[in-house]
Write an enzyme that holds these catalytic residues in place. Sequence first.
Site, PDB file in Angstrom:
ATOM      1  N   TYR A   1      20.073  19.115  19.001  1.00  0.00           N
ATOM      2  CA  TYR A   1      20.819  19.902  17.895  1.00  0.00           C
ATOM      3  C   TYR A   1      19.786  20.434  16.837  1.00  0.00           C
ATOM      4  O   TYR A   1      19.316  19.659  16.477  1.00  0.00           O
ATOM      5  CB  TYR A   1      22.073  19.113  17.288  1.00  0.00           C
ATOM      6  CG  TYR A   1      22.633  19.662  15.971  1.00  0.00           C
ATOM      7  CD1 TYR A   1      23.680  20.244  16.263  1.00  0.00           C
ATOM      8  CD2 TYR A   1      21.949  19.627  14.789  1.00  0.00           C
ATOM      9  CE1 TYR A   1      24.413  21.046  14.976  1.00  0.00           C
ATOM     10  CE2 TYR A   1      22.762  20.313  13.591  1.00  0.00           C
ATOM     11  CZ  TYR A   1      23.838  20.837  13.763  1.00  0.00           C
ATOM     12  OH  TYR A   1      24.529  21.165  12.704  1.00  0.00           O
TER      13      TYR A   1
ATOM     14  N   GLU B   1      23.052  27.920  13.943  1.00  0.00           N
ATOM     15  CA  GLU B   1      23.316  26.613  14.576  1.00  0.00           C
ATOM     16  C   GLU B   1      23.198  26.713  16.197  1.00  0.00           C
ATOM     17  O   GLU B   1      23.608  27.484  16.620  1.00  0.00           O
ATOM     18  CB  GLU B   1      24.750  25.952  14.247  1.00  0.00           C
ATOM     19  CG  GLU B   1      24.781  24.427  14.583  1.00  0.00           C
ATOM     20  CD  GLU B   1      26.265  24.086  14.241  1.00  0.00           C
ATOM     21  OE1 GLU B   1      26.365  23.226  13.273  1.00  0.00           O
ATOM     22  OE2 GLU B   1      27.164  24.330  15.062  1.00  0.00           O
TER      23      GLU B   1
END
Length: 383
Positions: free
Chosen positions: A101, A189
């Site tokens: 991530y 993101e």
Amino acid sequence: MDLYEYQGKELFATVGLPVPRGMVAVTPEEAKAAAAQIGGRVVVKAQVQVGGRGKAGGVKLADGPAEARSVAEQIIGMDIHGHTVHRVLVEEASDIAREMYAALILDRGAKKVLAMLSGIGGMDIEQVAHEHPEALSRVWVDPLAGWSDYVSRRLCFGAGLGAELVRPMSDVFTKLWDAFTRYEATLVEVNPLILTADGRLVALDSKFSVDNNSLYRQPAVAAMRDVEAADPQEQMALERGVTYVKLDGDIGVLGNGAGLVMSTLDVVADAGGAPANFLDVGGGAKAEEIVSALEVITSDPKVKAIFFNIFGGITRCDEVANGVLTAVAQMGITMPIVVRLDGTHDVEGREILAQADVPNLFVEATMLAAADKAVALAAGRES
Ligand code: GDP
Ligand code: MN
């Protein structure tokens, strides 16, 4: 403004951040053609601006064009958490060794960009933070200093990544930072950021939000605006340069000055009503500005009454009164309009409106009286 995954990936590609090869398809037939062109195994992904598509069945692998067509058929038209799927992204399937991530988020409280990296990805970051707090590394970046490899290294060591990933991960974050600053983003993101079986880092997903106030100088991003998904009133207001925010009540509100309009919303709510919108007409009193504003407000079918709140400082109430009369006559508005005029030349302004004797125009001297009147009119208790 939030972008779709495929749009975010287009922006990633412009800064050299690796993304899988892919094409957008609107029909199953197009998905089949896309899969044929890409070749081999593909993944078909619902393009909706909501997370958790994978779990909801909106991300499916297909072995070739025929299967791509049939999974696209299942996905297009699907409802994912209240969003209907109109398009799919068909991409070459990736061979995933590890899901991670990575994100850059404007942290308004800190007045800095927050960079986050986790060696565990693919699931909600809240869940990672909760279940594996040690795996989530956070570094705040000084906007004046910008990005540096030192920030990347701190992120990597903080997330417990092996030394061999530090260089490639630094490269990924430098490019993410480039995309973030170049397109004036508030959020970028990548979840998951994958390590492929052959050792490459690839952005497998994208969540990209840009600052609306920068769109005027970001033509490439502004062109990505989804006109279909936009609220019709907000779209109209945008085209006319009117400062408008849609709310969900039935009393259209406009006034001169953002502070006054916000107070007007409170007063309407206090009087037991529900505002349909926020609209600041600014210092202008010209009929065409008022027409533009009223056209946006009355195009909302929920609106049953209008409350026009004017406090004349530099703006003169008599000029506003004439502007209102011209606008109402020109537009042929029949729904009730309550006008509160106070301040410079207010007596003259109220006199002009009274003289005009328009049956659906109500004039009040105070904000509270005007709010009560507008609420009663919208509820059909008065006429
Ligand atoms: P989200 O659920 O809306 O966040 O959609 P993602 O794009 O993140 O996809 C969800 C999951 O699908 C990922 O975490 C992967 O595990 C899986 N996935 C997506 N693309 C591929 C692919 O090309 N190959 C494989 N094997 N899995 C994929
Ligand atoms: Mn994802």
